[in-house]
Design a protein around this motif. Structure first.
Motif, PDB file in Angstrom:
ATOM      1  N   ALA A 154       7.378 -25.964 -14.514  1.00 20.53           N
ATOM      2  CA  ALA A 154       6.822 -24.705 -14.012  1.00 20.53           C
ATOM      3  C   ALA A 154       5.613 -24.927 -13.112  1.00 20.53           C
ATOM      4  O   ALA A 154       5.459 -24.258 -12.083  1.00 20.53           O
ATOM      5  CB  ALA A 154       6.450 -23.805 -15.192  1.00 20.53           C
ATOM      6  N   GLU A 155       4.746 -25.871 -13.487  1.00 16.24           N
ATOM      7  CA  GLU A 155       3.541 -26.126 -12.683  1.00 16.24           C
ATOM      8  C   GLU A 155       3.902 -26.598 -11.276  1.00 16.24           C
ATOM      9  O   GLU A 155       3.327 -26.139 -10.283  1.00 16.24           O
ATOM     10  CB  GLU A 155       2.658 -27.173 -13.372  1.00 16.24           C
ATOM     11  N   ALA A 156       4.887 -27.488 -11.198  1.00 14.14           N
ATOM     12  CA  ALA A 156       5.306 -27.998  -9.893  1.00 14.14           C
ATOM     13  C   ALA A 156       5.997 -26.902  -9.083  1.00 14.14           C
ATOM     14  O   ALA A 156       5.786 -26.777  -7.875  1.00 14.14           O
ATOM     15  CB  ALA A 156       6.242 -29.197 -10.078  1.00 14.14           C
ATOM     16  N   GLN A 157       6.820 -26.083  -9.744  1.00 12.50           N
ATOM     17  CA  GLN A 157       7.484 -24.981  -9.050  1.00 12.50           C
ATOM     18  C   GLN A 157       6.461 -24.015  -8.461  1.00 12.50           C
ATOM     19  O   GLN A 157       6.599 -23.554  -7.321  1.00 12.50           O
ATOM     20  CB  GLN A 157       8.390 -24.228 -10.023  1.00 12.50           C
ATOM     21  N   ALA A 158       5.429 -23.726  -9.247  1.00 11.43           N
ATOM     22  CA  ALA A 158       4.399 -22.791  -8.790  1.00 11.43           C
ATOM     23  C   ALA A 158       3.649 -23.357  -7.590  1.00 11.43           C
ATOM     24  O   ALA A 158       3.318 -22.635  -6.640  1.00 11.43           O
ATOM     25  CB  ALA A 158       3.433 -22.492  -9.929  1.00 11.43           C
ATOM     26  N   LEU A 159       3.386 -24.660  -7.625  1.00 12.26           N
ATOM     27  CA  LEU A 159       2.659 -25.305  -6.530  1.00 12.26           C
ATOM     28  C   LEU A 159       3.482 -25.283  -5.246  1.00 12.26           C
ATOM     29  O   LEU A 159       2.968 -24.957  -4.156  1.00 12.26           O
ATOM     30  CB  LEU A 159       2.306 -26.745  -6.915  1.00 12.26           C
ATOM     31  N   VAL A 160       4.774 -25.610  -5.357  1.00 16.18           N
ATOM     32  CA  VAL A 160       5.650 -25.605  -4.182  1.00 16.18           C
ATOM     33  C   VAL A 160       5.795 -24.182  -3.638  1.00 16.18           C
ATOM     34  O   VAL A 160       5.775 -23.964  -2.416  1.00 16.18           O
ATOM     35  CB  VAL A 160       7.029 -26.193  -4.534  1.00 16.18           C
ATOM     36  N   ALA A 161       5.914 -23.207  -4.534  1.00 18.54           N
ATOM     37  CA  ALA A 161       6.038 -21.814  -4.102  1.00 18.54           C
ATOM     38  C   ALA A 161       4.773 -21.351  -3.387  1.00 18.54           C
ATOM     39  O   ALA A 161       4.840 -20.639  -2.379  1.00 18.54           O
ATOM     40  CB  ALA A 161       6.317 -20.920  -5.308  1.00 18.54           C
ATOM     41  N   ARG A 162       3.619 -21.751  -3.899  1.00 16.51           N
ATOM     42  CA  ARG A 162       2.355 -21.369  -3.252  1.00 16.51           C
ATOM     43  C   ARG A 162       2.264 -21.989  -1.867  1.00 16.51           C
ATOM     44  O   ARG A 162       1.862 -21.336  -0.895  1.00 16.51           O
ATOM     45  CB  ARG A 162       1.169 -21.822  -4.107  1.00 16.51           C
ATOM     46  N   VAL A 177      -3.976 -27.468   0.351  1.00 14.26           N
ATOM     47  CA  VAL A 177      -3.073 -27.681  -0.787  1.00 14.26           C
ATOM     48  C   VAL A 177      -2.361 -29.017  -0.644  1.00 14.26           C
ATOM     49  O   VAL A 177      -2.235 -29.777  -1.612  1.00 14.26           O
ATOM     50  CB  VAL A 177      -2.049 -26.529  -0.884  1.00 14.26           C
ATOM     51  N   LEU A 178      -1.905 -29.340   0.553  1.00 15.10           N
ATOM     52  CA  LEU A 178      -1.218 -30.607   0.788  1.00 15.10           C
ATOM     53  C   LEU A 178      -2.121 -31.794   0.490  1.00 15.10           C
ATOM     54  O   LEU A 178      -1.675 -32.806  -0.054  1.00 15.10           O
ATOM     55  CB  LEU A 178      -0.725 -30.672   2.237  1.00 15.10           C
ATOM     56  N   ALA A 182      -1.613 -33.762  -3.238  1.00 13.29           N
ATOM     57  CA  ALA A 182      -0.665 -34.676  -2.609  1.00 13.29           C
ATOM     58  C   ALA A 182       0.203 -35.414  -3.626  1.00 13.29           C
ATOM     59  O   ALA A 182       1.423 -35.548  -3.441  1.00 13.29           O
ATOM     60  CB  ALA A 182      -1.412 -35.682  -1.736  1.00 13.29           C
ATOM     61  N   THR A 183      -0.406 -35.876  -4.713  1.00 14.90           N
ATOM     62  CA  THR A 183       0.356 -36.644  -5.700  1.00 14.90           C
ATOM     63  C   THR A 183       1.455 -35.812  -6.332  1.00 14.90           C
ATOM     64  O   THR A 183       2.615 -36.231  -6.414  1.00 14.90           O
ATOM     65  CB  THR A 183      -0.579 -37.187  -6.792  1.00 14.90           C
ATOM     66  N   MET A 184       1.107 -34.615  -6.793  1.00  5.46           N
ATOM     67  CA  MET A 184       2.090 -33.752  -7.436  1.00  5.46           C
ATOM     68  C   MET A 184       3.178 -33.319  -6.451  1.00  5.46           C
ATOM     69  O   MET A 184       4.364 -33.284  -6.786  1.00  5.46           O
ATOM     70  CB  MET A 184       1.396 -32.521  -8.020  1.00  5.46           C
ATOM     71  N   LEU A 185       2.786 -32.994  -5.223  1.00  4.56           N
ATOM     72  CA  LEU A 185       3.767 -32.549  -4.242  1.00  4.56           C
ATOM     73  C   LEU A 185       4.707 -33.679  -3.838  1.00  4.56           C
ATOM     74  O   LEU A 185       5.913 -33.480  -3.701  1.00  4.56           O
ATOM     75  CB  LEU A 185       3.064 -31.979  -3.011  1.00  4.56           C
TER      76      LEU A 185
END
Length: 222
Positions: A154-162, A177-178, A182-185
Motif C-alpha cells: 500500500a505504501e508503494a502504491q500510494a507513493l506511485v499514485a502521488r 518526490v523522485l 528514489a530508493t522506494m520508487l
C-alpha cells in the motif's frame, strides 16, 4: 580488500526499510528484467549500438545495488566503463575485449540468479522437501509468476499514485518526490523505468514522465 557478496539480503532489506514482501518483489522484478540482459547487450553491440549497451550496463548496476548484489554491481560498473568512450580509448574498443567483459558479467549474473532463486523459491522447495517429493514441472515458475503479479504494498502504491498525480498536474514537486523517495520508487517501478521517469521529469517533460510511469502501471490509465 572487502569481499563482495553475490546477494547481501541484509543490505537489500535495509534499503527497503526491512519490507520483506517488497524485497521479494524487487528480486523477482530484477530476475524478469535482467536475466537476458547480457544477451541483449551482445545483440546491441553486434548492431553497433554501443551506447545503448552501455546504458543497459548502467541500469543493471543500479538495480544490482538496490537489491544488495554487490559483485554484480561491481562487474556491471566495470562493463559500463569498458563500453564508454573513455573505455574505448583505453583499449576496450575491440569486439574481443567487449566479449570478455560480457562473459565476466554473465558469470556474475548467473551466480546472482541462482542466489535469487534460492531466496525467493526456497519456501516452495522446502515445502515439497518436507513431503519427500520433488517439485513438479513448472511449480517454481508458477510460484514466481504469482509473486510477480502481487500488487505493490500500500505504501508503494500510494507513493506511485502521488507521483502520477503531480506529473499529471505539471507540479514541480514531482521532482522532489523522485529525489526524496528514489530508493522506494526504483524498487517499486524497476531501475530502468525509474531512470526513464526521472530523466523526463528533470527535463520538465512531465507528459513523457507520466507516460513512462503508466506503461508499467496500467491502473494509472484507468
Amino acid at each position: 580488500m572487502t569481499a563482495r557478496h553475490t546477494l547481501n539480503t541484509a543490505e537489500g532489506l535495509e534499503r527497503l526499510m526491512d519490507d520483506a514482501g517488497l524485497y521479494r518483489q524487487v528480486l523477482l522484478r530484477f530476475r524478469k528484467d535482467y536475466e537476458m540482459a547480457v544477451a541483449q547487450m551482445q545483440q546491441l553491440l553486434a548492431q553497433g549500438e554501443r551506447e545503448a549497451a552501455q546504458r543497459k550496463a548502467h541500469s543493471m548496476k543500479g538495480a544490482a545495488g538496490m537489491i544488495g548484489a554487490q559483485e554484480l554491481q561491481h562487474v556491471a560498473g566495470v562493463t559500463e566503463a569498458a563500453l564508454s568512450p573513455s573505455g574505448a580509448e583505453s583499449g576496450f574498443a575491440s569486439s574481443a575485449a567487449h566479449q570478455a567483459s560480457l562473459d565476466t558479467l554473465q558469470t556474475a549474473l548467473d551466480s546472482l540468479l541462482r542466489a535469487i532463486a534460492a531466496h525467493v523459491d526456497g519456501s516452495a522447495t522446502a515445502g515439497t522437501a518436507a513431503g519427500s517429493l520433488a517439485p513438479g514441472p513448472g511449480v517454481v515458475e508458477s510460484a514466481a509468476q504469482s509473486a510477480e503479479e502481487t500488487p505493490l504494498p500500500a505504501e508503494a502504491q500510494a507513493l506511485v499514485a502521488r507521483l502520477a498525480q503531480l506529473l499529471n498536474d505539471g507540479n514541480g514537486e514531482a521532482i522532489d518526490v523522485l529525489e526524496q523517495s528514489a530508493t522506494m520508487l526504483a524498487a517499486s517501478l524497476g531501475e530502468a523505468v525509474f531512470q526513464e521517469v526521472a530523466a523526463a521529469a528533470h527535463e520538465f517533460d512531465y507528459e513523457a514522465a507520466l507516460a513512462a510511469l503508466a506503461r508499467c502501471n496500467p491502473a494509472l490509465n484507468a
